[in-house]
Motif scaffolding. Structure first.
Motif, PDB file in Angstrom:
ATOM      1  N   THR A 121      -2.629  -5.816  -1.086  1.00 47.22           N
ATOM      2  CA  THR A 121      -3.284  -4.514  -1.267  1.00 47.22           C
ATOM      3  C   THR A 121      -2.305  -3.528  -1.883  1.00 47.22           C
ATOM      4  OG1 THR A 121      -2.685  -3.739   0.951  1.00 47.22           O
ATOM      5  CG2 THR A 121      -4.790  -4.911   0.724  1.00 47.22           C
ATOM      6  N   GLU A 122      -1.261  -4.033  -2.523  1.00 51.19           N
ATOM      7  CA  GLU A 122      -0.201  -3.184  -3.048  1.00 51.19           C
ATOM      8  C   GLU A 122      -0.743  -2.105  -3.978  1.00 51.19           C
ATOM      9  OE1 GLU A 122       3.992  -3.513  -5.572  1.00 51.19           O
ATOM     10  OE2 GLU A 122       2.856  -5.324  -5.091  1.00 51.19           O
ATOM     11  N   ALA A 123      -0.296  -0.877  -3.765  1.00 48.81           N
ATOM     12  CA  ALA A 123      -0.733   0.227  -4.611  1.00 48.81           C
ATOM     13  C   ALA A 123      -0.066   0.193  -5.974  1.00 48.81           C
ATOM     14  CB  ALA A 123      -0.444   1.559  -3.927  1.00 48.81           C
ATOM     15  N   ALA A 124       1.208  -0.184  -6.000  1.00 52.04           N
ATOM     16  CA  ALA A 124       1.978  -0.276  -7.248  1.00 52.04           C
ATOM     17  C   ALA A 124       1.926   1.027  -8.053  1.00 52.04           C
ATOM     18  CB  ALA A 124       1.498  -1.447  -8.094  1.00 52.04           C
ATOM     19  N   GLY A 125       1.825   2.152  -7.363  1.00 54.07           N
ATOM     20  CA  GLY A 125       1.767   3.430  -8.039  1.00 54.07           C
ATOM     21  C   GLY A 125       0.452   3.729  -8.730  1.00 54.07           C
ATOM     22  N   MET A 126      -0.565   2.888  -8.469  1.00 54.37           N
ATOM     23  CA  MET A 126      -1.838   3.011  -9.176  1.00 54.37           C
ATOM     24  C   MET A 126      -3.011   3.351  -8.264  1.00 54.37           C
ATOM     25  SD  MET A 126      -1.439  -0.418 -11.545  1.00 54.37           S
ATOM     26  CE  MET A 126      -3.122  -0.291 -12.175  1.00 54.37           C
ATOM     27  N   TYR A 127      -2.926   2.971  -6.988  1.00 56.36           N
ATOM     28  CA  TYR A 127      -4.081   3.060  -6.103  1.00 56.36           C
ATOM     29  C   TYR A 127      -3.799   3.956  -4.901  1.00 56.36           C
ATOM     30  CZ  TYR A 127      -6.030  -0.785  -8.798  1.00 56.36           C
ATOM     31  OH  TYR A 127      -6.514  -1.563  -9.827  1.00 56.36           O
ATOM     32  N   THR A 128      -4.843   4.621  -4.442  1.00 57.79           N
ATOM     33  CA  THR A 128      -4.758   5.478  -3.262  1.00 57.79           C
ATOM     34  C   THR A 128      -5.002   4.652  -1.999  1.00 57.79           C
ATOM     35  OG1 THR A 128      -7.132   5.968  -3.239  1.00 57.79           O
ATOM     36  CG2 THR A 128      -5.718   7.383  -4.618  1.00 57.79           C
ATOM     37  N   PRO A 129      -4.639   5.169  -0.827  1.00 57.79           N
ATOM     38  CA  PRO A 129      -4.970   4.465   0.412  1.00 57.79           C
ATOM     39  C   PRO A 129      -6.467   4.200   0.561  1.00 57.79           C
ATOM     40  CG  PRO A 129      -3.298   6.095   0.853  1.00 57.79           C
ATOM     41  CD  PRO A 129      -3.742   6.316  -0.569  1.00 57.79           C
ATOM     42  N   GLN A 130      -7.316   5.131   0.135  1.00 55.62           N
ATOM     43  CA  GLN A 130      -8.758   4.894   0.221  1.00 55.62           C
ATOM     44  C   GLN A 130      -9.167   3.718  -0.665  1.00 55.62           C
ATOM     45  OE1 GLN A 130     -11.200   6.524   2.269  1.00 55.62           O
ATOM     46  NE2 GLN A 130     -12.218   4.632   1.610  1.00 55.62           N
ATOM     47  N   GLU A 131      -8.589   3.606  -1.831  1.00 55.67           N
ATOM     48  CA  GLU A 131      -8.908   2.473  -2.712  1.00 55.67           C
ATOM     49  C   GLU A 131      -8.387   1.166  -2.122  1.00 55.67           C
ATOM     50  OE1 GLU A 131      -9.049   4.361  -7.183  1.00 55.67           O
ATOM     51  OE2 GLU A 131      -7.105   4.341  -6.152  1.00 55.67           O
ATOM     52  N   ARG A 182      -2.978  -5.788 -16.295  1.00 57.63           N
ATOM     53  CA  ARG A 182      -2.410  -4.848 -15.342  1.00 57.63           C
ATOM     54  C   ARG A 182      -2.819  -5.214 -13.920  1.00 57.63           C
ATOM     55  NH1 ARG A 182      -4.765   0.483 -18.155  1.00 57.63           N
ATOM     56  NH2 ARG A 182      -6.593  -0.817 -17.712  1.00 57.63           N
ATOM     57  N   HIS A 183      -1.971  -4.854 -12.981  1.00 57.43           N
ATOM     58  CA  HIS A 183      -2.254  -5.040 -11.558  1.00 57.43           C
ATOM     59  C   HIS A 183      -3.632  -4.470 -11.207  1.00 57.43           C
ATOM     60  CE1 HIS A 183      -1.713  -4.982  -7.223  1.00 57.43           C
ATOM     61  NE2 HIS A 183      -1.756  -3.669  -7.190  1.00 57.43           N
ATOM     62  N   SER A 184      -4.376  -5.204 -10.390  1.00 57.40           N
ATOM     63  CA  SER A 184      -5.732  -4.778 -10.046  1.00 57.40           C
ATOM     64  C   SER A 184      -6.040  -5.065  -8.583  1.00 57.40           C
ATOM     65  CB  SER A 184      -6.743  -5.514 -10.939  1.00 57.40           C
ATOM     66  OG  SER A 184      -8.065  -5.181 -10.577  1.00 57.40           O
ATOM     67  N   LEU A 185      -6.839  -4.172  -7.989  1.00 55.50           N
ATOM     68  CA  LEU A 185      -7.414  -4.405  -6.656  1.00 55.50           C
ATOM     69  C   LEU A 185      -8.930  -4.541  -6.774  1.00 55.50           C
ATOM     70  CD1 LEU A 185      -5.410  -1.940  -4.333  1.00 55.50           C
ATOM     71  CD2 LEU A 185      -4.924  -4.345  -4.872  1.00 55.50           C
TER      72      LEU A 185
END
Length: 252
Positions: free
Chosen positions: A83-93, A55-58
């Motif tokens: 830094t794409e969120a891809a529906g998974m990550y918040t702006p803070q993350e 899965r997509h990861s930051l």
């Protein structure tokens, strides 16, 4: 016509080997793909990393490992993280990713960061302070208007003047066309711009963008899997090679 930089985006956040058997998922395959694309003419790589379940990861550690391995394995290839969120990550993350990785170059979606506008000034200040080059992602005219507003207000620093215009969309699927760039051009005043395009007209979009003065052409399986004749590309490197050859023929 000056030769633009060619960037390859070999995987993205959503596609997998079910979409194309040569789409790189793990680090080994990403390095091998990067080598082949660099030989084919790619100057830069847009990097996504995946977790143990593909899965997509930051994840900061995964990014650091991948950047170190790519720098050692493909010297001379410029690296950009997403830094794409891809529906998974918040702006803070997303902020935490940039702060933890300290990349030389990062792509940042304007509309994703605008979900927490109070964070925007801190993020762009962080990038300026740590020397992270920023490429803003704009999906439409409203994103470009937001970027120009943030530039005028000093939220985005003057040196942070790069933007990539995305033609078409992944979901719901919409193929980009060369004409999609035309209404965006007046909003690019004072900016250096790149282009990527979803769907089978990818190459035509990129060549049209080069004629309009694009600095960077981004090609690869993140956005498109098929050649101009409708057949499936064998590899990301073939897509890079075809774009480079057609640009050189057009420029001759």
């Amino acid at each position: 016509m000056n030769a633009p930089l060619i960037m390859v985006a070999p995987n993205g956040a959503r596609r997998g080997t079910a979409d194309h058997p040569s789409l790189p998922i793990d680090l080994y395959d990403t390095i091998e793909t990067a080598r082949a694309c660099h030989r084919a003419g790619a100057d830069a790589l847009h990097l996504h990393v995946r977790d143990c379940d593909s899965r997509h990861s930051l994840d900061v550690g995964r990014y650091r490992e991948a950047l170190a391995a790519l720098k050692a394995g493909v010297p001379g290839l410029t690296l950009q993280i997403t830094t794409e969120a891809a529906g998974m990550y918040t702006p803070q993350e997303q902020f935490d990713c940039v702060e933890g990785v300290r990349p030389e170059w990062a792509s940042i979606s304007l509309r994703e960061i605008n979900r927490a506008p109070e964070l925007a000034e801190r993020l762009y200040a962080l990038c300026a302070d740590q020397g992270t080059r920023v490429q803003h992602i704009a999906y439409d005219a409203s994103d470009l208007k937001l970027l120009q507003d943030w530039r005028q207000r000093g939220i985005v620093r003057p040196v942070q003047d790069e933007v990539i215009c995305v033609l078409g969309a992944y979901a719901p699927p919409r193929a980009g066309t060369p004409n999609d760039l035309t209404p965006l051009l007046p909003l690019l005043d004072g900016l250096r711009f790149a282009v990527c395009a979803f769907g089978p007209h990818e190459e035509a979009c990129l060549l049209a963008a080069a004629e309009k003065g694009a600095d960077i052409l981004r090609v690869g399986f993140e956005n498109n899997l098929t050649a101009p004749d409708g057949t499936l590309w064998r590899s990301n490197a073939d897509a890079v090679s075809s774009l480079k050859a057609r640009f050189e023929r057009n420029a001759a």
